[in-house]
Design a protein around this motif. Sequence first.
Motif, PDB file in Angstrom:
ATOM      1  N   SER A  38     -37.755  26.010  11.196  1.00 55.13           N
ATOM      2  CA  SER A  38     -38.280  26.818  10.934  1.00 55.13           C
ATOM      3  C   SER A  38     -39.585  26.159  10.341  1.00 55.13           C
ATOM      4  CB  SER A  38     -38.491  27.580   9.690  1.00 55.13           C
ATOM      5  OG  SER A  38     -38.631  27.036   7.961  1.00 55.13           O
ATOM      6  N   THR A  39     -39.822  24.684   9.944  1.00 54.33           N
ATOM      7  CA  THR A  39     -40.699  23.730   9.234  1.00 54.33           C
ATOM      8  C   THR A  39     -42.109  23.554  10.912  1.00 54.33           C
ATOM      9  OG1 THR A  39     -39.525  23.274   7.218  1.00 54.33           O
ATOM     10  CG2 THR A  39     -41.498  21.592   7.818  1.00 54.33           C
ATOM     11  N   PHE A  40     -40.806  23.102  11.605  1.00 53.04           N
ATOM     12  CA  PHE A  40     -40.976  22.948  13.383  1.00 53.04           C
ATOM     13  C   PHE A  40     -41.462  23.643  14.064  1.00 53.04           C
ATOM     14  CE2 PHE A  40     -40.193  22.133  17.589  1.00 53.04           C
ATOM     15  CZ  PHE A  40     -40.748  21.222  17.905  1.00 53.04           C
ATOM     16  N   ILE A  41     -41.566  25.059  14.001  1.00 51.38           N
ATOM     17  CA  ILE A  41     -42.179  26.058  14.998  1.00 51.38           C
ATOM     18  C   ILE A  41     -43.693  26.238  13.590  1.00 51.38           C
ATOM     19  CG2 ILE A  41     -42.357  28.163  14.530  1.00 51.38           C
ATOM     20  CD1 ILE A  41     -39.365  28.280  15.270  1.00 51.38           C
ATOM     21  N   LEU A  42     -43.806  26.065  12.152  1.00 51.91           N
ATOM     22  CA  LEU A  42     -44.913  26.522  11.325  1.00 51.91           C
ATOM     23  C   LEU A  42     -46.076  25.159  12.216  1.00 51.91           C
ATOM     24  CD1 LEU A  42     -46.249  27.803   9.315  1.00 51.91           C
ATOM     25  CD2 LEU A  42     -44.998  26.379   7.492  1.00 51.91           C
ATOM     26  N   VAL A  43     -45.098  23.936  12.061  1.00 53.44           N
ATOM     27  CA  VAL A  43     -45.841  23.129  12.359  1.00 53.44           C
ATOM     28  C   VAL A  43     -46.686  22.988  13.798  1.00 53.44           C
ATOM     29  CG1 VAL A  43     -45.846  20.118  13.310  1.00 53.44           C
ATOM     30  CG2 VAL A  43     -45.229  21.128  10.625  1.00 53.44           C
ATOM     31  N   ILE A  44     -45.718  23.707  14.505  1.00 52.22           N
ATOM     32  CA  ILE A  44     -46.391  23.569  16.132  1.00 52.22           C
ATOM     33  C   ILE A  44     -47.427  24.922  15.794  1.00 52.22           C
ATOM     34  CG2 ILE A  44     -45.902  24.747  18.570  1.00 52.22           C
ATOM     35  CD1 ILE A  44     -44.426  21.859  17.839  1.00 52.22           C
ATOM     36  N   ILE A  45     -46.737  25.954  15.532  1.00 48.84           N
ATOM     37  CA  ILE A  45     -48.359  26.668  15.450  1.00 48.84           C
ATOM     38  C   ILE A  45     -49.620  26.784  14.801  1.00 48.84           C
ATOM     39  CG2 ILE A  45     -48.472  29.173  14.018  1.00 48.84           C
ATOM     40  CD1 ILE A  45     -46.054  30.147  14.068  1.00 48.84           C
TER      41      ILE A  45
ATOM     42  N   LEU B 204     -50.532  23.744  14.768  1.00 55.80           N
ATOM     43  CA  LEU B 204     -51.544  22.664  15.638  1.00 55.80           C
ATOM     44  C   LEU B 204     -51.614  23.298  16.873  1.00 55.80           C
ATOM     45  CD1 LEU B 204     -48.913  19.606  16.195  1.00 55.80           C
ATOM     46  CD2 LEU B 204     -51.318  19.629  15.122  1.00 55.80           C
ATOM     47  N   GLY B 205     -50.896  24.293  17.309  1.00 59.21           N
ATOM     48  CA  GLY B 205     -51.716  25.412  18.716  1.00 59.21           C
ATOM     49  C   GLY B 205     -53.120  25.775  17.819  1.00 59.21           C
ATOM     50  N   ILE B 206     -53.010  25.887  16.845  1.00 58.68           N
ATOM     51  CA  ILE B 206     -53.768  27.093  15.999  1.00 58.68           C
ATOM     52  C   ILE B 206     -55.138  26.201  15.916  1.00 58.68           C
ATOM     53  CG2 ILE B 206     -55.345  28.116  13.813  1.00 58.68           C
ATOM     54  CD1 ILE B 206     -52.879  29.850  13.635  1.00 58.68           C
ATOM     55  N   ILE B 207     -55.165  24.873  14.863  1.00 59.55           N
ATOM     56  CA  ILE B 207     -56.082  23.365  15.529  1.00 59.55           C
ATOM     57  C   ILE B 207     -56.498  23.487  16.903  1.00 59.55           C
ATOM     58  CG2 ILE B 207     -56.575  21.069  15.026  1.00 59.55           C
ATOM     59  CD1 ILE B 207     -54.128  22.058  12.686  1.00 59.55           C
ATOM     60  N   LEU B 208     -55.499  23.174  17.849  1.00 56.74           N
ATOM     61  CA  LEU B 208     -55.952  23.376  19.361  1.00 56.74           C
ATOM     62  C   LEU B 208     -57.168  24.083  19.578  1.00 56.74           C
ATOM     63  CD1 LEU B 208     -53.268  21.431  20.608  1.00 56.74           C
ATOM     64  CD2 LEU B 208     -55.250  20.553  19.989  1.00 56.74           C
ATOM     65  N   ILE B 209     -56.603  25.544  19.120  1.00 58.32           N
ATOM     66  CA  ILE B 209     -57.672  26.461  19.408  1.00 58.32           C
ATOM     67  C   ILE B 209     -59.392  26.347  19.070  1.00 58.32           C
ATOM     68  CG2 ILE B 209     -57.664  29.322  19.979  1.00 58.32           C
ATOM     69  CD1 ILE B 209     -54.393  29.278  20.129  1.00 58.32           C
ATOM     70  N   ILE B 210     -58.883  26.329  17.901  1.00 57.67           N
ATOM     71  CA  ILE B 210     -60.332  26.282  17.132  1.00 57.67           C
ATOM     72  C   ILE B 210     -61.278  25.305  18.149  1.00 57.67           C
ATOM     73  CG2 ILE B 210     -61.636  25.873  15.204  1.00 57.67           C
ATOM     74  CD1 ILE B 210     -59.011  27.828  13.864  1.00 57.67           C
TER      75      ILE B 210
END
Length: 186
Positions: free
Chosen positions: A2-9, A11-17
């Motif tokens: 779940s930590t790995f998924i949270l980090v991916i999410i 990072l995804g939000i940061i990339l979108i921003i």
Amino acid sequence: MSTFILVIIILGIILIIAGIIVALYNGLVTARNKVKNAWAQIDVQLNRRADLIPNLVETVKGYAGHEKSVFEDVTAARAGLMNANGVKEIGEANNQLTNTLKTLFAVAENYPELKANENFKELQAQLAESEDKIAYSRQFYNDTVLMYNNKCQTFPSNLIAGLFGFKEADFFEAAGEARSVPKVEF
């Protein structure tokens, strides 16, 4: 897991921003460059007109040599336009030159043989064509400035504009007397 998924999410939000910021910044740069290009087109047309004026003045001088002050005014207004910098200063110099050209053509009206001269007719036609191109270029420039200024003022691009120092562009405005309604009398 779940930590790995949270980090991916995250990072995804940061990339979108980051993608949104890059897109907004690039849109502002593109709009600013369009404004510069539109201004360069006005400059080309103003220079074309300024290049025609000495030939026109010389042609009129041949017929109306005693109208010295008119020629001096046109020459001074042309020099003022060539030495002007910035949208407002060039706009004012352009308006001054337009007014002095009206005077020059009024002088030409008093000389029927000048009006019949082919060289004068050709120069007058080229000058009229230049005036039309200047009017179109001014309209295009102002439309481009409007789009750019809208980007600088609307959310969220205004945040990026402020952050990276994008400044609003000046419109190319008509002189005060050009805005007034002409008085027609019969």
